[in-house]
Design an enzyme around this catalytic site. Structure first.
Site, PDB file in Angstrom:
ATOM      1  N   LYS B  80       0.846  -1.204   0.000  1.00 24.77           N
ATOM      2  CA  LYS B  80       0.000   0.000   0.000  1.00 24.77           C
ATOM      3  C   LYS B  80       0.874   1.244   0.000  1.00 24.77           C
ATOM      4  O   LYS B  80       1.885   1.303   0.705  1.00 24.77           O
ATOM      5  CB  LYS B  80      -0.898  -0.030   1.245  1.00 24.77           C
ATOM      6  CG  LYS B  80      -1.885   1.117   1.331  1.00 24.77           C
ATOM      7  CD  LYS B  80      -2.712   1.010   2.603  1.00 24.77           C
ATOM      8  CE  LYS B  80      -3.748   2.103   2.720  1.00 24.77           C
ATOM      9  NZ  LYS B  80      -4.519   2.013   3.978  1.00 24.77           N
ATOM     10  N   SER B 155      -9.470   2.001   3.293  1.00 26.22           N
ATOM     11  CA  SER B 155      -8.613   2.697   2.357  1.00 26.22           C
ATOM     12  C   SER B 155      -7.648   1.778   1.601  1.00 26.22           C
ATOM     13  O   SER B 155      -7.157   2.174   0.546  1.00 26.22           O
ATOM     14  CB  SER B 155      -7.808   3.765   3.100  1.00 26.22           C
ATOM     15  OG  SER B 155      -6.952   3.173   4.059  1.00 26.22           O
ATOM     16  N   SER B 179      -9.559  -0.301   7.566  1.00 29.88           N
ATOM     17  CA  SER B 179      -9.027  -0.116   6.214  1.00 29.88           C
ATOM     18  C   SER B 179      -8.350  -1.338   5.601  1.00 29.88           C
ATOM     19  O   SER B 179      -8.037  -1.324   4.408  1.00 29.88           O
ATOM     20  CB  SER B 179      -8.045   1.062   6.185  1.00 29.88           C
ATOM     21  OG  SER B 179      -8.748   2.276   6.080  1.00 29.88           O
TER      22      SER B 179
END
Lengths: 95, 486
Positions: B80, B155, B179
Protein backbone atom coordinates in the site's frame (compact mmCIF):
# COMPACT_ATOMS: atom_id res chain seq x y z
CA UNK A 1 -24.82 21.61 17.04
CA UNK A 2 -24.82 24.19 14.27
CA UNK A 3 -21.43 25.69 13.55
CA UNK A 4 -21.27 29.35 12.66
CA UNK A 5 -19.36 30.54 9.64
CA UNK A 6 -16.96 32.35 12.00
CA UNK A 7 -16.20 29.09 13.79
CA UNK A 8 -15.46 27.31 10.52
CA UNK A 9 -13.25 30.17 9.45
CA UNK A 10 -11.43 30.11 12.78
CA UNK A 11 -10.79 26.36 12.48
CA UNK A 12 -9.32 26.84 9.01
CA UNK A 13 -7.02 29.50 10.44
CA UNK A 14 -5.89 27.26 13.29
CA UNK A 15 -5.29 24.39 10.84
CA UNK A 16 -3.39 26.64 8.38
CA UNK A 17 -5.74 25.78 5.54
CA UNK A 18 -6.62 28.32 2.85
CA UNK A 19 -10.28 27.56 2.04
CA UNK A 20 -12.48 29.36 -0.47
CA UNK A 21 -16.05 30.54 0.22
CA UNK A 22 -17.56 27.43 -1.35
CA UNK A 23 -15.48 25.13 0.84
CA UNK A 24 -16.38 27.12 3.95
CA UNK A 25 -20.09 26.69 3.14
CA UNK A 26 -19.70 22.97 2.47
CA UNK A 27 -17.73 22.30 5.65
CA UNK A 28 -20.11 24.42 7.72
CA UNK A 29 -22.97 22.15 6.63
CA UNK A 30 -21.16 18.83 6.74
CA UNK A 31 -19.30 19.37 10.00
CA UNK A 32 -22.51 20.58 11.66
CA UNK A 33 -24.27 17.35 10.62
CA UNK A 34 -21.35 15.21 11.81
CA UNK A 35 -21.15 17.01 15.17
CA UNK A 36 -24.87 16.57 15.61
CA UNK A 37 -24.40 12.81 15.21
CA UNK A 38 -21.74 12.97 17.95
CA UNK A 39 -24.21 14.54 20.41
CA UNK A 40 -25.21 11.01 21.46
CA UNK A 41 -21.95 10.81 23.44
CA UNK A 42 -23.38 13.39 25.86
CA UNK A 43 -25.99 10.80 26.93
CA UNK A 44 -23.27 8.80 28.66
CA UNK A 45 -22.20 9.74 32.15
CA UNK A 46 -18.41 9.50 32.02
CA UNK A 47 -17.58 11.59 35.08
CA UNK A 48 -15.81 8.65 36.75
CA UNK A 49 -14.25 7.16 33.61
CA UNK A 50 -10.55 7.76 32.93
CA UNK A 51 -9.65 8.66 29.31
CA UNK A 52 -7.81 6.20 27.04
CA UNK A 53 -5.11 7.90 24.98
CA UNK A 54 -3.39 4.65 24.09
CA UNK A 55 -4.25 0.99 24.64
CA UNK A 56 -0.67 0.19 25.60
CA UNK A 57 0.51 0.44 29.19
CA UNK A 58 2.15 3.86 29.39
CA UNK A 59 5.83 3.70 30.10
CA UNK A 60 9.01 5.38 28.97
CA UNK A 61 10.87 3.33 26.40
CA UNK A 62 14.62 3.62 26.86
CA UNK A 63 17.47 2.45 24.67
CA UNK A 64 21.25 2.57 24.74
CA UNK A 65 22.66 5.82 23.37
CA UNK A 66 24.72 4.16 20.65
CA UNK A 67 25.94 6.49 17.92
CA UNK A 68 25.16 5.15 14.46
CA UNK A 69 25.01 6.33 10.88
CA UNK A 70 22.02 8.52 9.99
CA UNK A 71 20.75 9.79 6.63
CA UNK A 72 23.17 11.88 4.60
CA UNK A 73 22.50 15.59 4.16
CA UNK A 74 21.95 14.90 0.47
CA UNK A 75 19.25 12.30 1.25
CA UNK A 76 17.57 14.60 3.75
CA UNK A 77 17.38 17.49 1.29
CA UNK A 78 16.55 15.39 -1.78
CA UNK A 79 12.79 15.89 -1.36
CA UNK A 80 12.94 19.55 -0.34
CA UNK A 81 11.00 21.94 -2.57
CA UNK A 82 13.88 24.39 -2.17
CA UNK A 83 17.26 23.98 -0.50
CA UNK A 84 20.32 26.17 -0.22
CA UNK A 85 23.71 25.67 1.44
CA UNK A 86 22.63 22.50 3.18
CA UNK A 87 19.43 24.07 4.56
CA UNK A 88 15.73 24.08 3.72
CA UNK A 89 14.88 27.42 2.14
CA UNK A 90 11.59 29.19 2.98
CA UNK A 91 10.15 32.66 2.23
CA UNK A 92 11.50 35.41 4.48
CA UNK A 93 10.07 35.26 8.02
CA UNK A 94 11.24 38.74 9.08
CA UNK A 95 11.55 41.64 6.71
CA UNK B 1 -3.90 -23.45 -12.38
CA UNK B 2 -2.18 -20.37 -13.77
CA UNK B 3 0.81 -19.04 -11.85
CA UNK B 4 -0.79 -15.73 -10.91
CA UNK B 5 -3.68 -17.55 -9.22
CA UNK B 6 -1.51 -19.44 -6.74
CA UNK B 7 -1.57 -18.73 -3.05
CA UNK B 8 1.68 -17.79 -1.33
CA UNK B 9 2.07 -21.22 0.27
CA UNK B 10 1.36 -23.04 -3.02
CA UNK B 11 3.86 -20.86 -4.89
CA UNK B 12 6.44 -21.32 -2.16
CA UNK B 13 6.19 -25.12 -2.32
CA UNK B 14 6.51 -25.13 -6.11
CA UNK B 15 9.39 -22.66 -6.17
CA UNK B 16 11.21 -24.85 -3.68
CA UNK B 17 10.58 -27.99 -5.72
CA UNK B 18 11.84 -26.19 -8.82
CA UNK B 19 8.59 -26.46 -10.79
CA UNK B 20 9.10 -22.88 -12.00
CA UNK B 21 11.53 -20.07 -11.24
CA UNK B 22 10.96 -16.87 -9.28
CA UNK B 23 11.54 -14.91 -12.49
CA UNK B 24 8.84 -16.92 -14.29
CA UNK B 25 6.46 -16.32 -11.41
CA UNK B 26 7.10 -12.56 -11.32
CA UNK B 27 6.82 -12.31 -15.10
CA UNK B 28 3.46 -14.07 -14.92
CA UNK B 29 2.24 -11.53 -12.37
CA UNK B 30 3.54 -8.56 -14.37
CA UNK B 31 1.72 -9.92 -17.44
CA UNK B 32 -1.43 -10.34 -15.40
CA UNK B 33 -1.15 -6.71 -14.23
CA UNK B 34 -0.76 -5.54 -17.84
CA UNK B 35 -3.83 -7.55 -18.80
CA UNK B 36 -6.25 -6.42 -16.08
CA UNK B 37 -5.02 -3.33 -14.27
CA UNK B 38 -6.39 -0.95 -16.87
CA UNK B 39 -9.79 -2.09 -15.65
CA UNK B 40 -9.08 -2.63 -11.95
CA UNK B 41 -6.65 0.28 -11.39
CA UNK B 42 -5.18 -1.23 -8.24
CA UNK B 43 -1.63 0.08 -8.66
CA UNK B 44 -0.42 3.67 -8.37
CA UNK B 45 3.19 2.82 -9.19
CA UNK B 46 4.63 -0.33 -10.77
CA UNK B 47 8.24 -1.36 -10.23
CA UNK B 48 8.85 -4.11 -12.82
CA UNK B 49 12.63 -3.58 -13.06
CA UNK B 50 13.18 -3.75 -9.31
CA UNK B 51 10.80 -6.72 -9.12
CA UNK B 52 12.67 -8.72 -11.74
CA UNK B 53 16.00 -7.92 -10.10
CA UNK B 54 14.59 -9.21 -6.79
CA UNK B 55 13.25 -12.30 -8.59
CA UNK B 56 16.69 -13.03 -10.09
CA UNK B 57 18.20 -12.71 -6.62
CA UNK B 58 15.54 -15.11 -5.33
CA UNK B 59 16.41 -17.65 -8.00
CA UNK B 60 20.07 -17.48 -7.00
CA UNK B 61 19.08 -18.16 -3.38
CA UNK B 62 16.77 -21.00 -4.39
CA UNK B 63 19.54 -22.59 -6.43
CA UNK B 64 22.18 -22.21 -3.75
CA UNK B 65 22.95 -25.05 -1.39
CA UNK B 66 24.78 -22.80 1.11
CA UNK B 67 22.07 -20.31 2.02
CA UNK B 68 18.68 -21.14 3.45
CA UNK B 69 16.20 -18.95 1.56
CA UNK B 70 13.85 -16.67 3.53
CA UNK B 71 10.24 -17.70 4.00
CA UNK B 72 8.95 -15.47 1.17
CA UNK B 73 11.73 -16.00 -1.32
CA UNK B 74 10.52 -15.19 -4.83
CA UNK B 75 6.94 -14.36 -3.74
CA UNK B 76 5.49 -11.36 -5.65
CA UNK B 77 3.68 -8.95 -3.33
CA UNK B 78 2.20 -5.45 -3.41
CA UNK B 79 2.55 -2.67 -0.84
CA UNK B 80 0.00 0.00 0.00
CA UNK B 81 1.29 3.42 -0.97
CA UNK B 82 1.31 4.76 2.60
CA UNK B 83 4.35 2.61 3.45
CA UNK B 84 7.73 4.09 2.59
CA UNK B 85 9.81 2.30 -0.02
CA UNK B 86 13.40 3.42 -0.47
CA UNK B 87 13.94 5.04 -3.86
CA UNK B 88 10.34 4.32 -4.95
CA UNK B 89 7.76 7.11 -5.10
CA UNK B 90 5.40 6.97 -2.11
CA UNK B 91 2.35 9.23 -2.41
CA UNK B 92 -0.15 8.26 0.33
CA UNK B 93 -2.70 8.85 -2.45
CA UNK B 94 -2.11 12.59 -2.10
CA UNK B 95 -1.06 15.42 -4.40
CA UNK B 96 0.95 16.68 -1.45
CA UNK B 97 3.32 13.72 -1.81
CA UNK B 98 3.02 13.31 -5.59
CA UNK B 99 6.80 13.31 -6.06
CA UNK B 100 7.96 12.08 -2.68
CA UNK B 101 10.74 9.48 -2.87
CA UNK B 102 11.54 8.11 0.60
CA UNK B 103 15.20 7.76 1.57
CA UNK B 104 14.43 4.63 3.62
CA UNK B 105 12.18 1.55 3.75
CA UNK B 106 9.41 1.12 6.29
CA UNK B 107 10.39 -1.67 8.70
CA UNK B 108 7.65 -3.93 7.30
CA UNK B 109 8.96 -3.41 3.75
CA UNK B 110 12.53 -4.11 4.89
CA UNK B 111 11.28 -7.32 6.54
CA UNK B 112 9.52 -8.47 3.37
CA UNK B 113 12.70 -7.85 1.39
CA UNK B 114 14.84 -9.63 3.98
CA UNK B 115 12.51 -12.64 3.67
CA UNK B 116 13.18 -12.66 -0.07
CA UNK B 117 9.88 -11.22 -1.34
CA UNK B 118 9.52 -9.52 -4.72
CA UNK B 119 7.73 -6.16 -4.60
CA UNK B 120 5.67 -5.51 -7.72
CA UNK B 121 4.55 -1.98 -6.91
CA UNK B 122 2.54 0.38 -4.74
CA UNK B 123 -1.21 0.17 -4.47
CA UNK B 124 -3.87 2.83 -4.48
CA UNK B 125 -5.36 4.21 -1.28
CA UNK B 126 -7.71 6.91 -0.11
CA UNK B 127 -5.64 10.03 0.54
CA UNK B 128 -3.61 9.50 3.74
CA UNK B 129 -5.69 6.33 4.26
CA UNK B 130 -8.78 8.45 5.04
CA UNK B 131 -11.71 6.79 3.37
CA UNK B 132 -13.67 3.62 2.75
CA UNK B 133 -13.70 3.35 -1.05
CA UNK B 134 -10.45 4.70 -2.63
CA UNK B 135 -12.64 7.49 -4.06
CA UNK B 136 -10.58 9.90 -1.93
CA UNK B 137 -7.37 8.99 -3.78
CA UNK B 138 -6.05 12.11 -5.51
CA UNK B 139 -5.19 9.99 -8.54
CA UNK B 140 -8.07 7.64 -9.44
CA UNK B 141 -10.63 5.24 -7.98
CA UNK B 142 -9.79 1.54 -7.85
CA UNK B 143 -12.57 -0.77 -9.04
CA UNK B 144 -13.96 -3.86 -7.39
CA UNK B 145 -12.84 -6.91 -9.42
CA UNK B 146 -16.24 -8.55 -8.79
CA UNK B 147 -18.10 -5.61 -10.35
CA UNK B 148 -16.10 -2.81 -11.93
CA UNK B 149 -18.89 -0.28 -11.23
CA UNK B 150 -18.45 -0.79 -7.50
CA UNK B 151 -15.83 0.35 -5.00
CA UNK B 152 -13.23 -2.10 -3.67
CA UNK B 153 -13.61 -0.60 -0.20
CA UNK B 154 -10.86 1.36 1.46
CA UNK B 155 -8.61 2.70 2.36
CA UNK B 156 -6.47 -0.34 1.39
CA UNK B 157 -8.70 -0.82 -1.67
CA UNK B 158 -5.79 -1.05 -4.09
CA UNK B 159 -4.21 -3.88 -2.11
CA UNK B 160 -7.51 -5.76 -1.70
CA UNK B 161 -8.39 -5.42 -5.38
CA UNK B 162 -4.87 -6.48 -6.44
CA UNK B 163 -5.13 -9.65 -4.34
CA UNK B 164 -8.67 -10.43 -5.56
CA UNK B 165 -7.76 -9.81 -9.21
CA UNK B 166 -4.63 -12.00 -8.93
CA UNK B 167 -2.33 -9.04 -9.61
CA UNK B 168 -0.10 -10.12 -6.70
CA UNK B 169 -0.07 -13.11 -4.36
CA UNK B 170 -0.50 -11.01 -1.23
CA UNK B 171 -0.25 -7.40 -0.11
CA UNK B 172 0.36 -5.11 2.82
CA UNK B 173 -2.35 -2.70 3.90
CA UNK B 174 -2.94 -0.49 6.90
CA UNK B 175 -5.95 -0.38 9.18
CA UNK B 176 -6.88 2.61 11.34
CA UNK B 177 -10.63 1.93 11.56
CA UNK B 178 -11.18 -1.01 9.21
CA UNK B 179 -9.03 -0.12 6.21
CA UNK B 180 -7.71 -3.67 5.80
CA UNK B 181 -10.81 -5.62 6.85
CA UNK B 182 -13.53 -3.62 5.06
CA UNK B 183 -11.86 -3.80 1.59
CA UNK B 184 -11.01 -7.47 2.21
CA UNK B 185 -14.71 -8.05 2.87
CA UNK B 186 -15.78 -6.11 -0.23
CA UNK B 187 -13.25 -7.92 -2.47
CA UNK B 188 -13.70 -11.45 -1.11
CA UNK B 189 -10.18 -11.92 0.26
CA UNK B 190 -8.64 -12.37 3.70
CA UNK B 191 -7.62 -9.20 5.54
CA UNK B 192 -5.96 -9.29 8.96
CA UNK B 193 -5.36 -6.35 11.27
CA UNK B 194 -3.08 -7.47 14.11
CA UNK B 195 -3.25 -6.10 17.66
CA UNK B 196 -1.96 -2.56 18.16
CA UNK B 197 1.76 -2.86 18.89
CA UNK B 198 2.23 -6.22 17.13
CA UNK B 199 3.73 -4.72 13.96
CA UNK B 200 6.14 -1.81 13.60
CA UNK B 201 4.73 1.46 12.22
CA UNK B 202 8.17 2.89 11.39
CA UNK B 203 7.98 4.24 7.85
CA UNK B 204 4.18 4.19 7.79
CA UNK B 205 2.90 7.65 6.85
CA UNK B 206 1.01 8.53 10.03
CA UNK B 207 -2.76 9.10 10.08
CA UNK B 208 -3.95 8.43 13.67
CA UNK B 209 -1.05 7.17 15.73
CA UNK B 210 -2.99 5.51 18.57
CA UNK B 211 -5.05 3.48 16.05
CA UNK B 212 -2.87 2.84 12.96
CA UNK B 213 -1.64 -0.71 12.43
CA UNK B 214 -0.11 -2.48 9.43
CA UNK B 215 -2.02 -5.55 8.24
CA UNK B 216 -2.00 -8.15 5.47
CA UNK B 217 -4.32 -9.04 2.57
CA UNK B 218 -4.15 -12.53 1.10
CA UNK B 219 -6.18 -15.16 -0.71
CA UNK B 220 -6.39 -17.52 2.25
CA UNK B 221 -5.84 -17.69 6.00
CA UNK B 222 -2.61 -19.70 5.74
CA UNK B 223 -1.07 -16.91 3.66
CA UNK B 224 -2.19 -14.31 6.20
CA UNK B 225 -0.41 -16.30 8.94
CA UNK B 226 2.76 -16.58 6.82
CA UNK B 227 2.90 -12.87 5.98
CA UNK B 228 2.13 -11.77 9.54
CA UNK B 229 4.93 -13.98 10.85
CA UNK B 230 7.38 -12.05 8.67
CA UNK B 231 6.27 -8.50 9.51
CA UNK B 232 5.39 -8.91 13.22
CA UNK B 233 7.69 -8.27 16.15
CA UNK B 234 9.47 -5.56 18.07
CA UNK B 235 11.27 -2.79 16.22
CA UNK B 236 13.60 -0.49 18.16
CA UNK B 237 12.52 2.29 15.77
CA UNK B 238 8.87 2.15 16.93
CA UNK B 239 8.48 2.57 20.68
CA UNK B 240 4.85 1.38 20.44
CA UNK B 241 5.88 -1.98 18.97
CA UNK B 242 5.92 -4.54 21.73
CA UNK B 243 8.72 -6.95 22.56
CA UNK B 244 6.59 -10.08 22.89
CA UNK B 245 7.84 -13.16 21.03
CA UNK B 246 6.15 -13.73 17.65
CA UNK B 247 4.43 -17.14 17.61
CA UNK B 248 4.66 -19.41 14.60
CA UNK B 249 1.24 -18.38 13.38
CA UNK B 250 0.98 -21.01 10.67
CA UNK B 251 1.40 -23.68 13.38
CA UNK B 252 -1.84 -22.51 15.04
CA UNK B 253 -3.85 -23.55 11.98
CA UNK B 254 -5.02 -26.92 13.23
CA UNK B 255 -8.54 -27.00 11.84
CA UNK B 256 -9.76 -28.07 15.27
CA UNK B 257 -12.33 -25.89 17.02
CA UNK B 258 -13.33 -28.24 19.81
CA UNK B 259 -13.68 -26.28 23.04
CA UNK B 260 -13.18 -22.89 21.38
CA UNK B 261 -15.67 -20.37 22.80
CA UNK B 262 -17.14 -18.10 20.13
CA UNK B 263 -19.01 -14.93 21.14
CA UNK B 264 -21.62 -13.45 18.84
CA UNK B 265 -22.42 -9.85 19.81
CA UNK B 266 -26.09 -8.96 19.51
CA UNK B 267 -25.16 -5.33 18.70
CA UNK B 268 -23.57 -6.47 15.40
CA UNK B 269 -26.93 -7.41 13.92
CA UNK B 270 -28.72 -4.13 13.47
CA UNK B 271 -31.77 -2.80 11.70
CA UNK B 272 -30.88 -1.58 8.24
CA UNK B 273 -28.13 -4.09 7.53
CA UNK B 274 -28.37 -6.09 4.31
CA UNK B 275 -30.43 -9.22 5.05
CA UNK B 276 -28.17 -11.44 2.97
CA UNK B 277 -25.18 -10.33 5.06
CA UNK B 278 -26.93 -11.26 8.30
CA UNK B 279 -28.00 -14.59 6.79
CA UNK B 280 -24.46 -15.46 5.64
CA UNK B 281 -22.88 -14.51 8.97
CA UNK B 282 -25.48 -16.48 10.97
CA UNK B 283 -24.85 -19.48 8.70
CA UNK B 284 -21.10 -19.11 9.30
CA UNK B 285 -21.69 -19.20 13.07
CA UNK B 286 -23.60 -22.47 12.56
CA UNK B 287 -20.60 -23.88 10.68
CA UNK B 288 -18.34 -22.95 13.61
CA UNK B 289 -20.73 -24.72 15.98
CA UNK B 290 -20.74 -27.80 13.73
CA UNK B 291 -16.95 -27.78 13.93
CA UNK B 292 -17.12 -28.07 17.69
CA UNK B 293 -17.06 -24.46 18.85
CA UNK B 294 -19.23 -23.39 21.78
CA UNK B 295 -21.32 -20.42 20.64
CA UNK B 296 -22.40 -17.77 23.17
CA UNK B 297 -24.45 -14.66 22.59
CA UNK B 298 -22.62 -11.71 24.11
CA UNK B 299 -23.12 -7.98 24.54
CA UNK B 300 -20.81 -5.16 23.51
CA UNK B 301 -23.11 -2.44 24.85
CA UNK B 302 -21.11 0.63 23.78
CA UNK B 303 -20.92 -0.37 20.11
CA UNK B 304 -23.35 2.38 19.09
CA UNK B 305 -20.87 5.03 20.30
CA UNK B 306 -17.85 3.68 18.41
CA UNK B 307 -18.46 5.72 15.26
CA UNK B 308 -18.62 9.01 17.16
CA UNK B 309 -15.60 8.15 19.28
CA UNK B 310 -13.56 7.11 16.28
CA UNK B 311 -14.44 10.16 14.19
CA UNK B 312 -13.36 12.44 17.02
CA UNK B 313 -10.13 10.68 18.01
CA UNK B 314 -8.85 9.79 14.52
CA UNK B 315 -9.32 13.30 13.04
CA UNK B 316 -7.86 14.89 16.19
CA UNK B 317 -4.70 12.79 15.83
CA UNK B 318 -4.69 13.37 12.06
CA UNK B 319 -4.90 17.13 12.46
CA UNK B 320 -1.67 16.97 14.48
CA UNK B 321 0.08 14.39 12.27
CA UNK B 322 -0.69 16.23 9.04
CA UNK B 323 0.70 19.52 10.36
CA UNK B 324 4.05 18.36 8.91
CA UNK B 325 2.87 18.94 5.33
CA UNK B 326 3.84 22.58 5.16
CA UNK B 327 5.86 22.75 1.94
CA UNK B 328 9.20 23.03 3.73
CA UNK B 329 11.02 19.68 3.96
CA UNK B 330 9.27 17.50 1.37
CA UNK B 331 6.20 17.35 -0.77
CA UNK B 332 4.21 20.02 -2.54
CA UNK B 333 4.97 23.70 -2.10
CA UNK B 334 2.67 26.41 -3.44
CA UNK B 335 4.48 29.74 -3.28
CA UNK B 336 3.00 32.61 -1.29
CA UNK B 337 3.83 36.20 -0.37
CA UNK B 338 4.78 35.19 3.16
CA UNK B 339 5.76 32.04 4.99
CA UNK B 340 2.26 31.75 6.42
CA UNK B 341 0.63 32.17 3.03
CA UNK B 342 2.96 29.50 1.64
CA UNK B 343 1.77 27.14 4.41
CA UNK B 344 -1.93 27.83 3.98
CA UNK B 345 -2.05 27.72 0.17
CA UNK B 346 0.16 24.62 0.03
CA UNK B 347 -2.18 22.84 2.42
CA UNK B 348 -5.38 24.32 0.96
CA UNK B 349 -4.49 23.26 -2.57
CA UNK B 350 -2.57 20.09 -1.77
CA UNK B 351 -5.07 18.25 0.42
CA UNK B 352 -8.29 16.79 -0.98
CA UNK B 353 -11.79 17.44 0.44
CA UNK B 354 -11.94 14.50 2.90
CA UNK B 355 -8.50 15.19 4.36
CA UNK B 356 -9.38 18.85 4.85
CA UNK B 357 -12.71 17.86 6.39
CA UNK B 358 -10.96 15.63 8.93
CA UNK B 359 -8.27 18.19 9.72
CA UNK B 360 -11.04 20.74 10.38
CA UNK B 361 -13.01 18.28 12.52
CA UNK B 362 -9.93 17.28 14.51
CA UNK B 363 -8.87 20.89 14.97
CA UNK B 364 -12.34 21.69 16.32
CA UNK B 365 -12.32 18.72 18.71
CA UNK B 366 -8.97 19.82 20.13
CA UNK B 367 -9.66 23.56 20.24
CA UNK B 368 -10.06 25.64 23.39
CA UNK B 369 -13.58 25.40 24.77
CA UNK B 370 -14.46 22.15 22.95
CA UNK B 371 -11.66 19.84 24.06
CA UNK B 372 -13.51 18.50 27.13
CA UNK B 373 -16.86 18.12 25.39
CA UNK B 374 -15.48 16.29 22.37
CA UNK B 375 -11.94 14.96 22.56
CA UNK B 376 -11.78 14.12 26.27
CA UNK B 377 -15.32 12.71 26.14
CA UNK B 378 -14.36 10.49 23.19
CA UNK B 379 -11.31 9.19 25.06
CA UNK B 380 -13.49 8.36 28.08
CA UNK B 381 -15.99 6.46 25.94
CA UNK B 382 -13.04 4.71 24.29
CA UNK B 383 -12.28 3.31 27.76
CA UNK B 384 -15.84 1.92 27.91
CA UNK B 385 -15.56 0.35 24.45
CA UNK B 386 -12.29 -1.31 25.39
CA UNK B 387 -13.84 -2.52 28.66
CA UNK B 388 -16.70 -4.15 26.69
CA UNK B 389 -14.11 -6.33 24.93
CA UNK B 390 -12.18 -7.01 28.15
CA UNK B 391 -15.38 -8.38 29.69
CA UNK B 392 -16.26 -10.35 26.55
CA UNK B 393 -12.85 -12.00 26.29
CA UNK B 394 -13.16 -13.26 29.87
CA UNK B 395 -16.00 -15.47 28.61
CA UNK B 396 -15.04 -16.24 25.02
CA UNK B 397 -11.88 -16.86 22.97
CA UNK B 398 -13.00 -15.07 19.80
CA UNK B 399 -15.84 -12.77 18.77
CA UNK B 400 -17.51 -13.26 15.41
CA UNK B 401 -19.73 -10.93 13.38
CA UNK B 402 -20.10 -9.25 10.01
CA UNK B 403 -17.22 -7.16 8.63
CA UNK B 404 -19.59 -4.58 7.10
CA UNK B 405 -23.36 -3.99 7.22
CA UNK B 406 -23.63 -4.35 3.44
CA UNK B 407 -21.62 -5.54 0.45
CA UNK B 408 -19.63 -3.24 -1.89
CA UNK B 409 -21.51 -0.08 -2.87
CA UNK B 410 -21.50 1.65 -6.24
CA UNK B 411 -18.83 4.18 -7.15
CA UNK B 412 -20.28 7.62 -6.34
CA UNK B 413 -23.10 6.21 -4.21
CA UNK B 414 -21.83 7.57 -0.88
CA UNK B 415 -19.19 10.09 -1.90
CA UNK B 416 -21.50 13.09 -1.40
CA UNK B 417 -22.43 12.20 2.17
CA UNK B 418 -19.47 11.77 4.54
CA UNK B 419 -21.58 10.40 7.39
CA UNK B 420 -23.04 7.61 5.21
CA UNK B 421 -19.50 6.75 4.09
CA UNK B 422 -18.32 6.62 7.72
CA UNK B 423 -21.15 4.21 8.58
CA UNK B 424 -19.66 1.51 6.31
CA UNK B 425 -16.93 1.14 8.98
CA UNK B 426 -19.37 0.74 11.85
CA UNK B 427 -18.35 -2.88 12.66
CA UNK B 428 -14.60 -2.45 12.26
CA UNK B 429 -13.82 0.75 14.19
CA UNK B 430 -14.12 -0.72 17.68
CA UNK B 431 -11.18 -3.11 17.26
CA UNK B 432 -8.81 -0.21 16.60
CA UNK B 433 -10.21 1.74 19.55
CA UNK B 434 -9.74 -1.33 21.79
CA UNK B 435 -6.37 -2.31 20.24
CA UNK B 436 -7.48 -5.89 19.58
CA UNK B 437 -6.98 -7.94 16.39
CA UNK B 438 -9.54 -8.65 13.69
CA UNK B 439 -9.63 -10.71 10.51
CA UNK B 440 -12.12 -10.67 7.63
CA UNK B 441 -12.60 -13.72 5.43
CA UNK B 442 -15.15 -14.63 2.75
CA UNK B 443 -18.39 -16.23 4.00
CA UNK B 444 -20.75 -16.01 1.03
CA UNK B 445 -22.15 -13.85 -1.74
CA UNK B 446 -25.21 -11.63 -2.01
CA UNK B 447 -27.79 -11.83 -4.79
CA UNK B 448 -25.67 -9.56 -7.01
CA UNK B 449 -22.72 -11.95 -6.67
CA UNK B 450 -20.75 -9.65 -4.35
CA UNK B 451 -18.62 -11.14 -1.56
CA UNK B 452 -19.67 -11.02 2.09
CA UNK B 453 -17.06 -10.76 4.87
CA UNK B 454 -17.05 -12.62 8.18
CA UNK B 455 -15.11 -10.84 10.90
CA UNK B 456 -13.24 -12.87 13.50
CA UNK B 457 -11.92 -10.81 16.40
CA UNK B 458 -9.37 -11.94 18.94
CA UNK B 459 -8.13 -10.23 22.11
CA UNK B 460 -4.92 -8.16 22.11
CA UNK B 461 -2.07 -10.58 21.29
CA UNK B 462 -4.66 -13.24 20.42
CA UNK B 463 -3.81 -13.46 16.72
CA UNK B 464 -3.47 -17.24 16.97
CA UNK B 465 -7.03 -17.65 18.25
CA UNK B 466 -8.43 -15.53 15.43
CA UNK B 467 -6.34 -17.34 12.79
CA UNK B 468 -7.22 -20.76 14.13
CA UNK B 469 -10.96 -20.03 14.07
CA UNK B 470 -10.82 -18.44 10.61
CA UNK B 471 -8.79 -21.33 9.21
CA UNK B 472 -11.17 -23.98 10.51
CA UNK B 473 -14.09 -22.14 8.92
CA UNK B 474 -12.20 -21.67 5.65
CA UNK B 475 -11.30 -25.35 5.43
CA UNK B 476 -14.94 -26.33 5.99
CA UNK B 477 -16.26 -24.03 3.24
CA UNK B 478 -15.53 -23.25 -0.41
CA UNK B 479 -15.97 -19.45 -0.47
CA UNK B 480 -12.25 -18.69 -0.58
CA UNK B 481 -11.84 -20.68 -3.79
CA UNK B 482 -14.22 -18.38 -5.72
CA UNK B 483 -12.47 -15.86 -7.97
CA UNK B 484 -13.83 -12.90 -9.93
CA UNK B 485 -13.86 -13.25 -13.72
CA UNK B 486 -11.92 -10.47 -15.42
Amino acid sequence: MKLSREQVHHMAELAQLALDEEELTLYQEQLSAILEHFERLQNLDTAAIPPTATVLPLCSVMREDDPSVSLSLEDVLANAPEAEEGCFRVPAVLE
Amino acid sequence: MRLHQLTIHEARDRLTSGEFSAVELSEALLERILAVDNDVKAYLTLTPEEALAQAHAADRLLGSSQERPGSLVGIPLAVKDVLCTQGIRTTAGSRVLDNFVPPYDATVVARLKAAGAVILGKTNTDEFAMGSSTENSAFFTTRNPWDLDRVPGGSSGGSAAAVAAAECLGALGTDTGGSVRQPAGFCGVVGFKPSYGRVSRYGLIAFASSLDQVGVLTRDVTDAALLLEVIAGHDPRDSTSIGLPVPEYAASLTGDLRGVRVGVPREYFVAGMQSKVEEAVRAAVDVLADLGAEVHEIGLPHTEYALSVYYLIAPAEASANLARYDGVRYGLRVEGESLREMYTTTRGQGFGPEVKRRIMLGTYALSAGYYDAYYLKAQQVRTLIKADFDVAFEKVDVVVGPTTPSTAFRIGEKSGDPLQMYLSDVFTLSMNLAGICGLSLPCGFDDAGLPIGLQVMGPAWGEEQALRTAYAYEQATEWHTQRPVL
